[in-house]
Design an enzyme around this catalytic site. Sequence first.
Site, PDB file in Angstrom:
ATOM      1  N   CYS A 261       0.790  -1.232   0.000  1.00 50.99           N
ATOM      2  CA  CYS A 261       0.000   0.000   0.000  1.00 50.99           C
ATOM      3  C   CYS A 261       0.824   1.285   0.000  1.00 50.99           C
ATOM      4  O   CYS A 261       0.789   2.048  -0.950  1.00 50.99           O
ATOM      5  CB  CYS A 261      -0.938   0.007   1.199  1.00 50.99           C
ATOM      6  SG  CYS A 261      -2.116  -1.344   1.130  1.00 50.99           S
TER       7      CYS A 261
HETATM    8  N1  LIG Z   1      -2.474  -6.279   1.480  1.00 49.26           N
HETATM    9  C1  LIG Z   1      -2.961  -5.277   2.183  1.00 49.26           C
HETATM   10  O1  LIG Z   1      -2.596  -5.062   3.328  1.00 49.26           O
HETATM   11  C2  LIG Z   1      -4.025  -4.360   1.610  1.00 49.26           C
HETATM   12  C3  LIG Z   1      -4.689  -3.493   2.464  1.00 49.26           C
HETATM   13  C4  LIG Z   1      -5.687  -2.655   1.971  1.00 49.26           C
HETATM   14  C5  LIG Z   1      -5.944  -2.664   0.608  1.00 49.26           C
HETATM   15  N2  LIG Z   1      -5.279  -3.496  -0.227  1.00 49.26           N
HETATM   16  C6  LIG Z   1      -5.627  -3.445  -1.647  1.00 49.26           C
HETATM   17  O2  LIG Z   1      -6.362  -4.589  -2.015  1.00 49.26           O
HETATM   18  C7  LIG Z   1      -6.036  -4.985  -3.336  1.00 49.26           C
HETATM   19  C8  LIG Z   1      -5.628  -6.451  -3.338  1.00 49.26           C
HETATM   20  O3  LIG Z   1      -4.408  -6.572  -2.629  1.00 49.26           O
HETATM   21  P1  LIG Z   1      -3.906  -7.922  -1.979  1.00 49.26           P
HETATM   22  O4  LIG Z   1      -2.869  -7.519  -0.988  1.00 49.26           O
HETATM   23  O5  LIG Z   1      -5.037  -8.774  -1.519  1.00 49.26           O
HETATM   24  O6  LIG Z   1      -3.201  -8.641  -3.244  1.00 49.26           O
HETATM   25  P2  LIG Z   1      -2.532 -10.072  -3.293  1.00 49.26           P
HETATM   26  O7  LIG Z   1      -1.398  -9.975  -4.242  1.00 49.26           O
HETATM   27  O8  LIG Z   1      -2.310 -10.611  -1.935  1.00 49.26           O
HETATM   28  O9  LIG Z   1      -3.651 -10.999  -3.941  1.00 49.26           O
HETATM   29  C9  LIG Z   1      -4.135 -10.863  -5.208  1.00 49.26           C
HETATM   30  C10 LIG Z   1      -4.559 -12.230  -5.748  1.00 49.26           C
HETATM   31  O10 LIG Z   1      -5.122 -12.017  -7.021  1.00 49.26           O
HETATM   32  C11 LIG Z   1      -4.749 -13.083  -7.876  1.00 49.26           C
HETATM   33  N3  LIG Z   1      -4.900 -12.655  -9.264  1.00 49.26           N
HETATM   34  C12 LIG Z   1      -4.070 -11.923 -10.029  1.00 49.26           C
HETATM   35  N4  LIG Z   1      -4.637 -11.690 -11.229  1.00 49.26           N
HETATM   36  C13 LIG Z   1      -5.858 -12.273 -11.217  1.00 49.26           C
HETATM   37  C14 LIG Z   1      -6.934 -12.335 -12.137  1.00 49.26           C
HETATM   38  N5  LIG Z   1      -6.875 -11.753 -13.327  1.00 49.26           N
HETATM   39  N6  LIG Z   1      -8.045 -13.006 -11.754  1.00 49.26           N
HETATM   40  C15 LIG Z   1      -8.139 -13.602 -10.549  1.00 49.26           C
HETATM   41  N7  LIG Z   1      -7.163 -13.555  -9.638  1.00 49.26           N
HETATM   42  C16 LIG Z   1      -6.038 -12.896  -9.970  1.00 49.26           C
HETATM   43  C17 LIG Z   1      -3.342 -13.420  -7.444  1.00 49.26           C
HETATM   44  O11 LIG Z   1      -3.003 -14.734  -7.811  1.00 49.26           O
HETATM   45  C18 LIG Z   1      -3.433 -13.231  -5.914  1.00 49.26           C
HETATM   46  O12 LIG Z   1      -3.785 -14.440  -5.263  1.00 49.26           O
HETATM   47  C19 LIG Z   1      -4.966  -4.022  -3.812  1.00 49.26           C
HETATM   48  O13 LIG Z   1      -5.550  -2.990  -4.552  1.00 49.26           O
HETATM   49  C20 LIG Z   1      -4.414  -3.469  -2.530  1.00 49.26           C
HETATM   50  O14 LIG Z   1      -3.919  -2.150  -2.700  1.00 49.26           O
HETATM   51  C21 LIG Z   1      -4.322  -4.367   0.246  1.00 49.26           C
END
Ligand SMILES: NC(=O)c1ccc[n+]([C@@H]2O[C@H](COP(=O)([O-])OP(=O)(O)OC[C@H]3O[C@@H](n4cnc5c(N)ncnc54)[C@H](O)[C@@H]3O)[C@@H](O)[C@H]2O)c1
Length: 421
Positions: A261
């Site tokens: 983030c």
């Molecule tokens: N990690 C955090 O602490 C956090 C906190 C708040 C907000 N966010 C936001 O949430 C969103 C997701 O982040 P995250 O940390 O969960 O990501 P992540 O990388 O942990 O997970 C994303 C998942 O999506 C999958 N993926 C990729 N392309 C895909 C597709 N086309 N179809 C289906 N699945 C697909 C990946 O294999 C992975 O398992 C981001 O925008 C991030 O900024 C994250």
Amino acid sequence: MRHEVAIVGAGYVGVPLGQVFAEAGVGTVLVDVDAGRVAELGRGESYIEDVPSERLKPLVDSGALAATTDYDVVRDADAILVALPTPLSANREPDLSIVLSACAAIAERLRPGHLVVLESTTYPGTTREEVLPLLAAGGLEVGKDFHLAFSPERVDPGRTDWTTKTTPKIVGGMTEACTERARALYERALDTVIAVSSPEAAELTKLLENIFRSVNIALVNELAQLCDRMRVDVWEVVEAAATKPFGFMSFKPGPGLGGHCLPVDPFYLSWKAREYDFYTEFIELAGKVNENMPYFCLEKITRALNSHERSVKGSRIHLVGVAYKADVGDLRESPALKLIELLREEGAEISYHDPHVPDLPEHGLSSASLDGAVDTADCVAIVTAHSGIDYDALAERARLVVDFRNATGRDGSRNGRVWKL
Ligand SMILES: NC(=O)c1ccc[n+]([C@@H]2O[C@H](COP(=O)([O-])OP(=O)(O)OC[C@H]3O[C@@H](n4cnc5c(N)ncnc54)[C@H](O)[C@@H]3O)[C@@H](O)[C@H]2O)c1
């Protein structure tokens, strides 16, 4: 059990959200392109530290939670939540390609009655300008035939006092009906849902939260560098200021920002602001200060070694903690990785210890036992202070310690052997 909710993206955000819905009795299916992850989830095994397998397995066994690589499951779901990565491109511009390709796949399967919610952090306008046209291309009308909203995820990996269930959730729909539909869905599983007037307000709320942290961390990081010159203990100053019961909020200095983030999201807003001839100077300045911290850490290690009549070149430097923050194994944008690179460029021999990160294949390293390395290293650098490590004993034993997290406490330099940020 019917899967009323489909969550696209089974990562740090999607898996805890799926768990919370399933535990509330709302059948949920996670959709992910990573077949390995889907297989693990299918066996009830969690790769997300905040979701223990013991909690996940009964949900999977009962059918309340499932995982698949097949997008077709979204057809039968009532609600589709998108929790996919939103990185920056090589030239540091928003890269929405993952979210938009997933939305195109959802659009092919969209039917009357669907609710789609984007949860990924992004710039204001994404839901309206990018996602809506894809979903509406087949002729369905938003607010009438289907509903669309933005609801930012606020997960903080490793945190236990506030969870996905207890952290208030913001929702902003394309229309009032969209907002109410999204609110009603989240209220089935989460404790508090707060509606705002538009997706843009919800998108910007999330960015404000992250920018607030980035700017305040930059402020203390700048102060840490001044304190270094003035020979004042920045940790003592921050702790003392935090005794003020009002008007001050404590942020800690450190070796730089990490995680998905903070190093990334603020630049989504500065990019969008340029469309309005507006320059978000706080964001740029905070980015500059925070990105410089690994270089400042290199300088500090160099000076510490120098005081022991050693150069960085040829020194054995042992990093303690390489994940981006304590008690998690997340390496994304971790400043430790930058520091390893910088130290190696100067000719240092690197080893590391991190109970949450067994290997760093890209750096050809594996976590070494703490005891052995502490005895042989010319310098031990505490980069991330995981719990469960006796930092006091480490400071007593090591030849030289550079502590970027104040893990060794206030016991002073211990005859010039402990240097603190
Ligand atoms: N990690 C955090 O602490 C956090 C906190 C708040 C907000 N966010 C936001 O949430 C969103 C997701 O982040 P995250 O940390 O969960 O990501 P992540 O990388 O942990 O997970 C994303 C998942 O999506 C999958 N993926 C990729 N392309 C895909 C597709 N086309 N179809 C289906 N699945 C697909 C990946 O294999 C992975 O398992 C981001 O925008 C991030 O900024 C994250």
